[in-house]
Design a protein around this motif. Structure first.
Motif, PDB file in Angstrom:
ATOM      1  N   MET A 187      -1.624  34.973  37.593  1.00 45.56           N
ATOM      2  CA  MET A 187      -1.544  34.970  38.941  1.00 45.56           C
ATOM      3  C   MET A 187      -1.081  33.319  39.492  1.00 45.56           C
ATOM      4  O   MET A 187      -0.234  33.451  40.322  1.00 45.56           O
ATOM      5  CB  MET A 187      -3.093  34.819  39.382  1.00 45.56           C
ATOM      6  CG  MET A 187      -3.551  34.498  40.725  1.00 45.56           C
ATOM      7  SD  MET A 187      -2.937  35.418  42.145  1.00 45.56           S
ATOM      8  CE  MET A 187      -4.188  36.960  42.095  1.00 45.56           C
ATOM      9  N   ASN A 188      -1.612  32.613  38.779  1.00 44.00           N
ATOM     10  CA  ASN A 188      -1.259  31.054  39.041  1.00 44.00           C
ATOM     11  C   ASN A 188       0.263  30.977  38.796  1.00 44.00           C
ATOM     12  O   ASN A 188       0.985  30.331  39.574  1.00 44.00           O
ATOM     13  CB  ASN A 188      -2.134  30.054  38.325  1.00 44.00           C
ATOM     14  CG  ASN A 188      -3.451  29.986  38.854  1.00 44.00           C
ATOM     15  OD1 ASN A 188      -3.729  29.787  39.932  1.00 44.00           O
ATOM     16  ND2 ASN A 188      -4.393  29.370  37.773  1.00 44.00           N
ATOM     17  N   GLU A 189       0.790  31.344  37.691  1.00 43.70           N
ATOM     18  CA  GLU A 189       2.238  31.620  37.447  1.00 43.70           C
ATOM     19  C   GLU A 189       2.997  31.980  38.797  1.00 43.70           C
ATOM     20  O   GLU A 189       4.087  31.340  39.159  1.00 43.70           O
ATOM     21  CB  GLU A 189       2.527  31.880  36.160  1.00 43.70           C
ATOM     22  CG  GLU A 189       4.075  31.782  35.976  1.00 43.70           C
ATOM     23  CD  GLU A 189       4.427  32.603  34.495  1.00 43.70           C
ATOM     24  OE1 GLU A 189       5.541  32.651  34.195  1.00 43.70           O
ATOM     25  OE2 GLU A 189       3.460  33.206  33.949  1.00 43.70           O
ATOM     26  N   ALA A 190       2.707  33.245  39.279  1.00 49.50           N
ATOM     27  CA  ALA A 190       3.219  33.934  40.126  1.00 49.50           C
ATOM     28  C   ALA A 190       3.204  33.214  41.605  1.00 49.50           C
ATOM     29  O   ALA A 190       4.145  32.997  42.276  1.00 49.50           O
ATOM     30  CB  ALA A 190       2.806  35.463  40.431  1.00 49.50           C
ATOM     31  N   VAL A 191       1.905  32.569  41.855  1.00 46.83           N
ATOM     32  CA  VAL A 191       1.656  31.907  43.008  1.00 46.83           C
ATOM     33  C   VAL A 191       2.550  30.362  42.994  1.00 46.83           C
ATOM     34  O   VAL A 191       3.225  29.932  44.019  1.00 46.83           O
ATOM     35  CB  VAL A 191       0.265  31.501  43.296  1.00 46.83           C
ATOM     36  CG1 VAL A 191       0.022  30.594  44.572  1.00 46.83           C
ATOM     37  CG2 VAL A 191      -0.526  32.685  43.644  1.00 46.83           C
ATOM     38  N   ARG A 192       2.745  29.863  41.860  1.00 47.56           N
ATOM     39  CA  ARG A 192       3.381  28.361  41.740  1.00 47.56           C
ATOM     40  C   ARG A 192       4.844  28.865  41.988  1.00 47.56           C
ATOM     41  O   ARG A 192       5.637  28.138  42.857  1.00 47.56           O
ATOM     42  CB  ARG A 192       2.975  27.862  40.614  1.00 47.56           C
ATOM     43  CG  ARG A 192       1.808  27.126  40.509  1.00 47.56           C
ATOM     44  CD  ARG A 192       1.911  26.212  39.155  1.00 47.56           C
ATOM     45  NE  ARG A 192       1.966  26.877  37.993  1.00 47.56           N
ATOM     46  CZ  ARG A 192       0.892  27.250  37.274  1.00 47.56           C
ATOM     47  NH1 ARG A 192      -0.195  26.981  37.798  1.00 47.56           N
ATOM     48  NH2 ARG A 192       1.300  27.908  36.105  1.00 47.56           N
ATOM     49  N   ALA A 193       5.304  29.994  41.445  1.00 52.59           N
ATOM     50  CA  ALA A 193       6.745  30.284  41.728  1.00 52.59           C
ATOM     51  C   ALA A 193       7.176  30.522  43.174  1.00 52.59           C
ATOM     52  O   ALA A 193       8.246  30.083  43.609  1.00 52.59           O
ATOM     53  CB  ALA A 193       7.099  31.566  40.917  1.00 52.59           C
ATOM     54  N   VAL A 194       6.208  31.302  43.766  1.00 58.20           N
ATOM     55  CA  VAL A 194       6.528  31.586  45.188  1.00 58.20           C
ATOM     56  C   VAL A 194       6.533  30.340  46.117  1.00 58.20           C
ATOM     57  O   VAL A 194       7.233  30.169  46.831  1.00 58.20           O
ATOM     58  CB  VAL A 194       5.414  32.592  45.551  1.00 58.20           C
ATOM     59  CG1 VAL A 194       5.584  32.669  47.429  1.00 58.20           C
ATOM     60  CG2 VAL A 194       5.430  34.106  45.234  1.00 58.20           C
ATOM     61  N   ASP A 195       5.553  29.366  45.791  1.00 54.59           N
ATOM     62  CA  ASP A 195       5.237  28.171  46.418  1.00 54.59           C
ATOM     63  C   ASP A 195       6.587  27.311  46.206  1.00 54.59           C
ATOM     64  O   ASP A 195       7.364  26.725  47.225  1.00 54.59           O
ATOM     65  CB  ASP A 195       4.288  27.344  45.869  1.00 54.59           C
ATOM     66  CG  ASP A 195       3.784  26.264  46.805  1.00 54.59           C
ATOM     67  OD1 ASP A 195       4.404  25.592  47.461  1.00 54.59           O
ATOM     68  OD2 ASP A 195       2.575  25.767  46.539  1.00 54.59           O
TER      69      ASP A 195
END
Length: 405
Positions: A187-195
């Motif tokens: 989850m954190n990896e995907a959120v960081r990528a979008v950010d």
């Protein structure tokens, strides 16, 4: 669904996702609000009846402010941290704000997300859908979600925001992870990528403005006010993640409902002018949002003969409210002549979905073009074999195999 002995809370197990309507009917018959426990062990109160749900969606005693969420998690001793799966990109927007912050954020966003912009996209949406239907030609069986629903919604959302088509696949992977994974690291990896991606896009749009939503959000002003950089990125993420997943899922839900109700499908094919009414009814019948996004009680709240203490998580079930027979007679029947209005599929009150007009256009175009191009489509599997996603938020199928002729 199972029950914890002596705890007074029903546990929503994985079987709930496959047939939530049976559970909700039992709950509505028992009362308007119920203490429950989610599959990941979070204690919540679920509101299931229409009148109480509609009132709760606009009741200031239920706060959307995300600031208090970590404390409630800590009090429940679930071992879950609100910060493990979320960063400010998913919370610094209007959906997790109360007035006056919500009022400010919504007014600024609404200046960019206009009805004129939505209607201007209709020809492009038709072009996108027609292109996807062309790719399906010659195939006997397709997964409609992968062949049409998700690529259409992704393409439309990217066009709206001003994201290059070459980046659509990456965004699709990130958003699917955000909605479906139970792994905090993923989850954190995907959120960081979008950010990181959206930060770069915003910087690029500032240097080279275009006729798109991100540029309009950058330029939006209200009495000298504007979105901060973090609010801007978070608002873009909200419009992308929320609009993409829910609209794509709804197209699948609608097609399944039509194929399971052949008389209504025949009626719609015979009279395409029914389509706007049909979309409204299909949204009521099996909408794409199971429960509205998280609320908590800012004070003690009494509903019927139940008192919800302060500092409790509350889930308002939109799909349960839309099957409440007190509001919608014969609610389990699909009826395109049902009087319009009243559905809570897009919420209610100040948090009513800003993207509802665009979602309706996408669903209408997708269904109209699909039925015109492939009028003899049918289910490729028995309905009982279809699987629904294990998501409290999104009501959507994992796959929808159909035969084109």
């Amino acid at each position: 669904m199972t029950t914890i002995a002596g705890a007074g809370r029903d546990v929503l197990d994985m079987s709930f996702f496959q047939d939530p309507y049976a559970v909700y009917e039992r709950l509505r018959n028992a009362g308007p609000v119920h203490p429950m426990r989610t599959p990941d062990g979070i204690d919540v109160w679920v509101i299931t009846r229409y009148e109480e749900a509609k009132e709760a969606l606009s009741d200031a005693r239920f706060t959307k402010d995300f600031a208090g969420v970590p404390e409630i998690f800590a009090q429940q001793s679930t071992g879950i941290s609100a910060h493990e799966g979320y960063t400010d990109i998913l919370t610094k927007h209007m959906l997790f704000a109360d007035p006056p912050d919500h009022t400010r954020l919504r007014e600024l966003s609404a200046k960019a997300f206009t009805r004129r912009r939505v209607e201007a996209l209709r020809p492009e949406i038709q072009q996108i859908v027609d292109g996807l239907l062309d790719r399906m030609a010659g195939q006997r069986e397709v997964d409609l979600l992968r062949a049409l629903s998700f690529p259409m919604s992704m393409a439309v959302t990217c066009r709206l925001l001003g994201i290059p088509p070459a980046d659509e696949d990456a965004f699709r992977r990130w958003t699917e992870t955000i909605f479906t994974t139970n792994d905090p690291a993923r989850m954190n990896e995907a959120v960081r990528a979008v950010d990181e991606y959206l930060v770069g896009v915003v910087e690029a749009k500032r240097a080279d403005p275009a006729d798109d939503l991100i540029t309009s959000l950058i330029n939006a002003r209200e009495n000298g006010d504007r979105l901060s950089d973090r609010e801007l990125v978070s608002t873009c993420a909200l419009m992308f993640v929320a609009g993409y997943e829910t609209t794509a899922s709804m197209v699948g839900n609608a097609v399944l409902a039509l194929l399971q109700n052949p008389a209504k499908l025949a009626e719609l094919k015979q009279d395409p002018s029914l389509m706007p009414n049909a979309v409204d009814e299909l949204l009521r019948f099996d909408g794409p949002v199971n429960v509205a996004t998280l609320r908590s009680t800012a004070t003690e709240v009494r509903i019927g003969d139940v008192t919800i203490p302060q500092g409790q998580f509350v889930l308002v079930s939109l799909i349960s409210a839309n099957r409440d027979g007190e509001k919608f007679p014969d609610p389990d029947r699909l009826d395109f002549t049902r009087p319009l209005g009243g559905s809570l599929a897009f919420g209610h009150g100040i948090h009513y979905c800003l993207g509802a007009p665009l979602s309706r256009v996408e669903i209408e175009v997708a269904l109209s073009r699909l039925l015109a191009r492939y009028p003899n489509l049918s289910l490729a599997r028995q309905p009982s074999t279809l699987r629904w996603r294990n998501s409290l938020l999104v009501r959507g199928l994992s796959a929808l195999p159909i035969l084109l002729n």
